[in-house]
Design a protein around this motif. Sequence first.
Motif, PDB file in Angstrom:
ATOM      1  N   ILE A   1       0.832  -1.211   0.000  1.00 47.36           N
ATOM      2  CA  ILE A   1       0.000   0.000   0.000  1.00 47.36           C
ATOM      3  C   ILE A   1       0.859   1.250   0.000  1.00 47.36           C
ATOM      4  O   ILE A   1       0.524   2.248  -0.633  1.00 47.36           O
ATOM      5  CB  ILE A   1      -0.978  -0.009   1.195  1.00 47.36           C
ATOM      6  CG1 ILE A   1      -2.058  -1.058   0.965  1.00 47.36           C
ATOM      7  CG2 ILE A   1      -1.617   1.360   1.388  1.00 47.36           C
ATOM      8  CD1 ILE A   1      -3.069  -1.178   2.082  1.00 47.36           C
ATOM      9  N   SER A   2       1.997   1.204   0.682  1.00 46.42           N
ATOM     10  CA  SER A   2       2.851   2.397   0.748  1.00 46.42           C
ATOM     11  C   SER A   2       3.409   2.770  -0.624  1.00 46.42           C
ATOM     12  O   SER A   2       3.747   3.927  -0.863  1.00 46.42           O
ATOM     13  CB  SER A   2       3.987   2.179   1.743  1.00 46.42           C
ATOM     14  OG  SER A   2       4.813   1.111   1.320  1.00 46.42           O
ATOM     15  N   GLY A   3       3.489   1.816  -1.543  1.00 45.48           N
ATOM     16  CA  GLY A   3       3.988   2.106  -2.886  1.00 45.48           C
ATOM     17  C   GLY A   3       2.924   2.610  -3.843  1.00 45.48           C
ATOM     18  O   GLY A   3       3.217   2.985  -4.978  1.00 45.48           O
ATOM     19  N   LEU A   4       1.683   2.630  -3.394  1.00 48.73           N
ATOM     20  CA  LEU A   4       0.570   3.047  -4.240  1.00 48.73           C
ATOM     21  C   LEU A   4       0.424   4.564  -4.228  1.00 48.73           C
ATOM     22  O   LEU A   4       0.414   5.189  -3.175  1.00 48.73           O
ATOM     23  CB  LEU A   4      -0.729   2.402  -3.731  1.00 48.73           C
ATOM     24  CG  LEU A   4      -2.009   2.736  -4.485  1.00 48.73           C
ATOM     25  CD1 LEU A   4      -1.947   2.233  -5.930  1.00 48.73           C
ATOM     26  CD2 LEU A   4      -3.216   2.131  -3.757  1.00 48.73           C
ATOM     27  N   SER A   5       0.321   5.131  -5.407  1.00 49.65           N
ATOM     28  CA  SER A   5       0.054   6.570  -5.526  1.00 49.65           C
ATOM     29  C   SER A   5      -0.717   6.831  -6.807  1.00 49.65           C
ATOM     30  O   SER A   5      -0.656   6.046  -7.763  1.00 49.65           O
ATOM     31  CB  SER A   5       1.357   7.378  -5.544  1.00 49.65           C
ATOM     32  OG  SER A   5       2.059   7.163  -6.762  1.00 49.65           O
ATOM     33  N   ILE A   6      -1.430   7.925  -6.824  1.00 47.57           N
ATOM     34  CA  ILE A   6      -2.172   8.335  -8.018  1.00 47.57           C
ATOM     35  C   ILE A   6      -1.199   8.538  -9.174  1.00 47.57           C
ATOM     36  O   ILE A   6      -1.458   8.101 -10.301  1.00 47.57           O
ATOM     37  CB  ILE A   6      -3.003   9.599  -7.734  1.00 47.57           C
ATOM     38  CG1 ILE A   6      -4.168   9.241  -6.794  1.00 47.57           C
ATOM     39  CG2 ILE A   6      -3.508  10.228  -9.027  1.00 47.57           C
ATOM     40  CD1 ILE A   6      -4.996  10.415  -6.323  1.00 47.57           C
ATOM     41  N   ARG A   7      -0.081   9.147  -8.905  1.00 46.86           N
ATOM     42  CA  ARG A   7       0.936   9.414  -9.930  1.00 46.86           C
ATOM     43  C   ARG A   7       1.427   8.099 -10.557  1.00 46.86           C
ATOM     44  O   ARG A   7       1.552   7.984 -11.774  1.00 46.86           O
ATOM     45  CB  ARG A   7       2.101  10.195  -9.326  1.00 46.86           C
ATOM     46  CG  ARG A   7       3.207  10.536 -10.301  1.00 46.86           C
ATOM     47  CD  ARG A   7       4.312  11.366  -9.650  1.00 46.86           C
ATOM     48  NE  ARG A   7       3.845  12.561  -8.971  1.00 46.86           N
ATOM     49  CZ  ARG A   7       3.535  13.724  -9.557  1.00 46.86           C
ATOM     50  NH1 ARG A   7       3.664  13.835 -10.843  1.00 46.86           N
ATOM     51  NH2 ARG A   7       3.135  14.748  -8.854  1.00 46.86           N
ATOM     52  N   LYS A   8       1.688   7.093  -9.722  1.00 49.79           N
ATOM     53  CA  LYS A   8       2.192   5.812 -10.212  1.00 49.79           C
ATOM     54  C   LYS A   8       1.145   5.096 -11.059  1.00 49.79           C
ATOM     55  O   LYS A   8       1.462   4.524 -12.110  1.00 49.79           O
ATOM     56  CB  LYS A   8       2.625   4.931  -9.045  1.00 49.79           C
ATOM     57  CG  LYS A   8       3.492   3.756  -9.453  1.00 49.79           C
ATOM     58  CD  LYS A   8       4.049   3.050  -8.252  1.00 49.79           C
ATOM     59  CE  LYS A   8       5.131   3.904  -7.629  1.00 49.79           C
ATOM     60  NZ  LYS A   8       5.749   3.336  -6.455  1.00 49.79           N
ATOM     61  N   VAL A   9      -0.106   5.125 -10.628  1.00 56.61           N
ATOM     62  CA  VAL A   9      -1.182   4.499 -11.396  1.00 56.61           C
ATOM     63  C   VAL A   9      -1.330   5.197 -12.746  1.00 56.61           C
ATOM     64  O   VAL A   9      -1.438   4.542 -13.791  1.00 56.61           O
ATOM     65  CB  VAL A   9      -2.519   4.517 -10.617  1.00 56.61           C
ATOM     66  CG1 VAL A   9      -3.676   4.027 -11.480  1.00 56.61           C
ATOM     67  CG2 VAL A   9      -2.401   3.690  -9.344  1.00 56.61           C
ATOM     68  N   ALA A  10      -1.292   6.514 -12.729  1.00 50.16           N
ATOM     69  CA  ALA A  10      -1.407   7.284 -13.980  1.00 50.16           C
ATOM     70  C   ALA A  10      -0.277   6.935 -14.944  1.00 50.16           C
ATOM     71  O   ALA A  10      -0.515   6.719 -16.139  1.00 50.16           O
ATOM     72  CB  ALA A  10      -1.413   8.779 -13.672  1.00 50.16           C
ATOM     73  N   ALA A  11       0.937   6.861 -14.422  1.00 49.67           N
ATOM     74  CA  ALA A  11       2.085   6.555 -15.278  1.00 49.67           C
ATOM     75  C   ALA A  11       1.957   5.152 -15.881  1.00 49.67           C
ATOM     76  O   ALA A  11       2.191   4.962 -17.082  1.00 49.67           O
ATOM     77  CB  ALA A  11       3.379   6.674 -14.474  1.00 49.67           C
ATOM     78  N   LYS A  12       1.566   4.174 -15.074  1.00 49.60           N
ATOM     79  CA  LYS A  12       1.437   2.795 -15.579  1.00 49.60           C
ATOM     80  C   LYS A  12       0.272   2.651 -16.554  1.00 49.60           C
ATOM     81  O   LYS A  12       0.305   1.801 -17.437  1.00 49.60           O
ATOM     82  CB  LYS A  12       1.302   1.814 -14.425  1.00 49.60           C
ATOM     83  CG  LYS A  12       2.609   1.632 -13.660  1.00 49.60           C
ATOM     84  CD  LYS A  12       2.516   0.515 -12.650  1.00 49.60           C
ATOM     85  CE  LYS A  12       3.811   0.376 -11.905  1.00 49.60           C
ATOM     86  NZ  LYS A  12       4.637  -0.710 -12.370  1.00 49.60           N
ATOM     87  N   ALA A  13      -0.765   3.461 -16.380  1.00 52.56           N
ATOM     88  CA  ALA A  13      -1.934   3.405 -17.264  1.00 52.56           C
ATOM     89  C   ALA A  13      -1.756   4.311 -18.483  1.00 52.56           C
ATOM     90  O   ALA A  13      -2.587   4.290 -19.388  1.00 52.56           O
ATOM     91  CB  ALA A  13      -3.188   3.802 -16.498  1.00 52.56           C
ATOM     92  N   ASN A  14      -0.703   5.114 -18.447  1.00 54.63           N
ATOM     93  CA  ASN A  14      -0.425   6.058 -19.532  1.00 54.63           C
ATOM     94  C   ASN A  14      -1.571   7.054 -19.720  1.00 54.63           C
ATOM     95  O   ASN A  14      -2.019   7.316 -20.830  1.00 54.63           O
ATOM     96  CB  ASN A  14      -0.122   5.312 -20.842  1.00 54.63           C
ATOM     97  CG  ASN A  14       0.630   6.194 -21.823  1.00 54.63           C
ATOM     98  OD1 ASN A  14       1.326   7.117 -21.429  1.00 54.63           O
ATOM     99  ND2 ASN A  14       0.462   5.895 -23.102  1.00 54.63           N
ATOM    100  N   ILE A  15      -2.063   7.552 -18.578  1.00 53.98           N
ATOM    101  CA  ILE A  15      -3.082   8.596 -18.589  1.00 53.98           C
ATOM    102  C   ILE A  15      -2.638   9.702 -17.635  1.00 53.98           C
ATOM    103  O   ILE A  15      -1.654   9.563 -16.915  1.00 53.98           O
ATOM    104  CB  ILE A  15      -4.481   8.056 -18.183  1.00 53.98           C
ATOM    105  CG1 ILE A  15      -4.480   7.520 -16.744  1.00 53.98           C
ATOM    106  CG2 ILE A  15      -4.965   7.002 -19.168  1.00 53.98           C
ATOM    107  CD1 ILE A  15      -5.870   7.141 -16.224  1.00 53.98           C
ATOM    108  N   SER A  16      -3.388  10.775 -17.609  1.00 54.10           N
ATOM    109  CA  SER A  16      -3.025  11.891 -16.734  1.00 54.10           C
ATOM    110  C   SER A  16      -3.367  11.587 -15.273  1.00 54.10           C
ATOM    111  O   SER A  16      -4.223  10.745 -14.980  1.00 54.10           O
ATOM    112  CB  SER A  16      -3.760  13.165 -17.167  1.00 54.10           C
ATOM    113  OG  SER A  16      -5.139  13.049 -16.873  1.00 54.10           O
ATOM    114  N   ILE A  17      -2.693  12.282 -14.391  1.00 54.71           N
ATOM    115  CA  ILE A  17      -2.999  12.180 -12.960  1.00 54.71           C
ATOM    116  C   ILE A  17      -4.462  12.572 -12.727  1.00 54.71           C
ATOM    117  O   ILE A  17      -5.173  11.936 -11.957  1.00 54.71           O
ATOM    118  CB  ILE A  17      -2.044  13.079 -12.135  1.00 54.71           C
ATOM    119  CG1 ILE A  17      -0.628  12.507 -12.203  1.00 54.71           C
ATOM    120  CG2 ILE A  17      -2.518  13.217 -10.706  1.00 54.71           C
ATOM    121  CD1 ILE A  17       0.439  13.429 -11.634  1.00 54.71           C
ATOM    122  N   GLY A  18      -4.905  13.600 -13.437  1.00 54.34           N
ATOM    123  CA  GLY A  18      -6.296  14.037 -13.333  1.00 54.34           C
ATOM    124  C   GLY A  18      -7.291  12.953 -13.724  1.00 54.34           C
ATOM    125  O   GLY A  18      -8.381  12.869 -13.162  1.00 54.34           O
ATOM    126  N   GLY A  19      -6.914  12.118 -14.682  1.00 50.91           N
ATOM    127  CA  GLY A  19      -7.779  11.014 -15.095  1.00 50.91           C
ATOM    128  C   GLY A  19      -7.985  10.019 -13.970  1.00 50.91           C
ATOM    129  O   GLY A  19      -9.089   9.548 -13.728  1.00 50.91           O
TER     130      GLY A  19
END
Length: 179
Positions: free
Chosen positions: A25-43
């Motif tokens: 859980i400590s490695g989870l962030s909105i930024r990381k999910v966005a980068a892996k999904a290739n979408i914006s942080i806002g998405g």
Amino acid sequence: MSKKNKIDKNHLISIIEDIILSEGISGLSIRKVAAKANISIGGVQYVFGNKEAMIQAVFEKNDEDYNKEIKNLSKGDDSKYSELKTHIEYISKYNSTKELHKISKVITILLQDKSVFEGLHEWHSSALKSIDTNTEEGKKLRLAFLFSEAMFTAMNLNHIKLSEKEQKEVFEDLKTFLL
């Protein structure tokens, strides 16, 4: 006229699960999910809002998958203890599968989250309260439920290691003697 790209929530949940499994859980962030999904942080924020909502979404997805499997296994049985017996069957039948191992690892990690912990605590408490221990059937069911939960936890935390054959034998014994 341009089409808006639609964000696939299930795909994002899958990415979140992968991050949780590899980094916790400590490695989870909105930024990381966005980068892996290739979408914006806002998405990602649009879909989930915050990290807690991402964690809750993963828990809810696993809970939905579990409930579908329980419904399939119960085959329409609506007897008094059907759900608990089906839960025990689910654990005994699928405990050695790769998919259940993944699910159990995700849930174990998610238990760090207070709302997930409280939800599972409430589910277990409710399950135990639903059993009438004034009957022989109820007493045996309570033992079978607690035993299956203990086996599930001990095996998934690697406290005990049993071969697939040994696991099947143990759960067959449980069903033979207690159910």
